[in-house]
Design a protein around this motif. Structure first.
Motif, PDB file in Angstrom:
ATOM      1  N   MET A   1       0.855  -1.169   0.000  1.00  0.00           N
ATOM      2  CA  MET A   1       0.000   0.000   0.000  1.00  0.00           C
ATOM      3  C   MET A   1       0.901   1.233   0.000  1.00  0.00           C
ATOM      4  SD  MET A   1      -2.722   1.212   2.876  1.00  0.00           S
ATOM      5  CE  MET A   1      -4.146   0.516   2.093  1.00  0.00           C
ATOM      6  N   TYR A   2       0.455   2.242  -0.696  1.00  0.00           N
ATOM      7  CA  TYR A   2       1.234   3.468  -0.772  1.00  0.00           C
ATOM      8  C   TYR A   2       0.892   4.383   0.406  1.00  0.00           C
ATOM      9  CZ  TYR A   2       1.911   1.550  -5.362  1.00  0.00           C
ATOM     10  OH  TYR A   2       2.234   0.702  -6.387  1.00  0.00           O
ATOM     11  N   ALA A   3       1.884   5.112   0.883  1.00  0.00           N
ATOM     12  CA  ALA A   3       1.700   5.985   2.039  1.00  0.00           C
ATOM     13  C   ALA A   3       0.597   7.015   1.787  1.00  0.00           C
ATOM     14  CB  ALA A   3       3.019   6.682   2.385  1.00  0.00           C
ATOM     15  N   GLU A   4       0.499   7.512   0.558  1.00  0.00           N
ATOM     16  CA  GLU A   4      -0.538   8.512   0.270  1.00  0.00           C
ATOM     17  C   GLU A   4      -1.936   7.896   0.369  1.00  0.00           C
ATOM     18  OE1 GLU A   4      -0.649   8.390  -4.599  1.00  0.00           O
ATOM     19  OE2 GLU A   4       0.413  10.014  -3.607  1.00  0.00           O
ATOM     20  N   ASP A  25      10.925  -5.974  -7.281  1.00  0.00           N
ATOM     21  CA  ASP A  25      10.133  -5.939  -8.514  1.00  0.00           C
ATOM     22  C   ASP A  25       8.816  -5.201  -8.400  1.00  0.00           C
ATOM     23  OD1 ASP A  25      12.086  -7.257  -9.922  1.00  0.00           O
ATOM     24  OD2 ASP A  25      11.301  -9.236  -9.392  1.00  0.00           O
ATOM     25  N   ILE A  26       8.695  -4.260  -7.491  1.00  0.00           N
ATOM     26  CA  ILE A  26       7.507  -3.412  -7.423  1.00  0.00           C
ATOM     27  C   ILE A  26       7.793  -2.108  -8.159  1.00  0.00           C
ATOM     28  CG2 ILE A  26       6.139  -1.978  -5.851  1.00  0.00           C
ATOM     29  CD1 ILE A  26       5.204  -4.859  -5.953  1.00  0.00           C
ATOM     30  N   LEU A  57      -0.260  -5.563   5.049  1.00  0.00           N
ATOM     31  CA  LEU A  57       0.194  -4.817   3.875  1.00  0.00           C
ATOM     32  C   LEU A  57       1.496  -4.088   4.189  1.00  0.00           C
ATOM     33  CD1 LEU A  57      -3.243  -3.266   2.890  1.00  0.00           C
ATOM     34  CD2 LEU A  57      -2.159  -5.237   1.849  1.00  0.00           C
ATOM     35  N   GLU A  58       2.390  -4.080   3.219  1.00  0.00           N
ATOM     36  CA  GLU A  58       3.617  -3.294   3.332  1.00  0.00           C
ATOM     37  C   GLU A  58       3.288  -1.868   2.896  1.00  0.00           C
ATOM     38  OE1 GLU A  58       6.496  -4.456   4.465  1.00  0.00           O
ATOM     39  OE2 GLU A  58       5.979  -6.586   4.472  1.00  0.00           O
ATOM     40  N   VAL A  59       3.757  -0.886   3.651  1.00  0.00           N
ATOM     41  CA  VAL A  59       3.532   0.523   3.317  1.00  0.00           C
ATOM     42  C   VAL A  59       4.825   1.068   2.725  1.00  0.00           C
ATOM     43  CG1 VAL A  59       2.911   2.800   4.207  1.00  0.00           C
ATOM     44  CG2 VAL A  59       1.884   0.746   5.209  1.00  0.00           C
ATOM     45  N   HIS A  67      -4.105   2.151  -5.773  1.00  0.00           N
ATOM     46  CA  HIS A  67      -4.168   2.466  -4.339  1.00  0.00           C
ATOM     47  C   HIS A  67      -3.319   1.482  -3.546  1.00  0.00           C
ATOM     48  CE1 HIS A  67      -7.152   5.526  -4.897  1.00  0.00           C
ATOM     49  NE2 HIS A  67      -7.916   4.689  -5.566  1.00  0.00           N
ATOM     50  N   ALA A  68      -3.288   0.233  -4.007  1.00  0.00           N
ATOM     51  CA  ALA A  68      -2.495  -0.810  -3.375  1.00  0.00           C
ATOM     52  C   ALA A  68      -2.291  -1.917  -4.392  1.00  0.00           C
ATOM     53  CB  ALA A  68      -3.199  -1.354  -2.143  1.00  0.00           C
ATOM     54  N   ILE A  69      -1.276  -2.727  -4.174  1.00  0.00           N
ATOM     55  CA  ILE A  69      -1.052  -3.894  -5.000  1.00  0.00           C
ATOM     56  C   ILE A  69      -1.277  -5.113  -4.109  1.00  0.00           C
ATOM     57  CG2 ILE A  69       0.633  -5.208  -6.329  1.00  0.00           C
ATOM     58  CD1 ILE A  69       1.974  -2.544  -7.028  1.00  0.00           C
ATOM     59  N   LEU A  70      -2.256  -5.905  -4.480  1.00  0.00           N
ATOM     60  CA  LEU A  70      -2.578  -7.104  -3.711  1.00  0.00           C
ATOM     61  C   LEU A  70      -2.018  -8.306  -4.457  1.00  0.00           C
ATOM     62  CD1 LEU A  70      -6.278  -6.211  -2.886  1.00  0.00           C
ATOM     63  CD2 LEU A  70      -4.266  -5.855  -1.452  1.00  0.00           C
TER      64      LEU A  70
END
Length: 178
Positions: A1-4, A25-26, A57-59, A67-70
């Motif tokens: 997940m992104y901090a924003e 690889d993200i 989730l990793e931030v 919004h996030a990569i699952l």
């Protein structure tokens, strides 16, 4: 997940705990050091047929087009089956299959945004490396800075041997590997 995304959701940063390891690889094939981890309940479906699980989730502190990569942990917890060709995620449930999908236009737009971000990151890193390399090299005092003529030997190479015999490029044979 992104901090924003975390900020947009109004989630307190005190809920983030230290992360155990980086992942890969993200972002443009690079190693990413997360800001931390957070456990959040994730729900797929609608009020008549839904599945809910708590995911870790990793931030990360950079911008992403989603919004996030699952990934695999999400797929495993929900027993989900992704179909990347159809942009669908199928999740079995007691009341039937939950289908999560996206439009090709939206996926394309997100991919373009992601590529632009990756290109900007790589260009920035390359400029930093070039700047470091050029400051390490001493200027060549033998070279005439007002001339485009090489001071050492050159080799002429045809740009396109099949179509044009008069268009060449001249490359210095004494160039360093840099």
């Amino acid at each position: 997940m992104y901090a924003e995304t975390l900020d947009a959701m109004g989630i307190d940063w005190l809920r983030i705990r230290p992360s155990e390891a980086p992942f890969h690889d993200i972002a443009s094939g690079k190693q990413v050091i997360p800001l931390g981890q957070i456990d959040l309940p994730i729900t797929f479906g609608d009020p008549t047929n839904y599945g809910m699980e708590t995911l870790t989730l990793e931030v990360v502190g950079f911008h992403g087009s989603y919004h996030a990569i699952l990934g695999m942990p999400c797929h495993a917890k929900f027993m989900a089956v992704p179909n990347y060709m159809c942009l669908k995620l199928k999740i079995p449930n007691l009341h039937g299959v939950i289908t999560v999908g996206s439009s090709f236009q939206r996926a394309y737009q997100r991919e373009v945004e992601s590529c632009e971000l990756t290109s900007a990151v790589i260009a920035s890193e390359e400029l930093t490396v070039i700047g470091e390399e050029t400051t390490e090299e001493a200027p060549d005092t033998k070279r005439n800075t007002g001339s485009f003529e090489p001071t050492e030997g050159v080799k002429e190479i045809l740009i396109d041997p099949d179509n044009s015999r008069d268009k060449t490029v001249r490359i210095g044979i004494a160039l360093s590997s840099k």
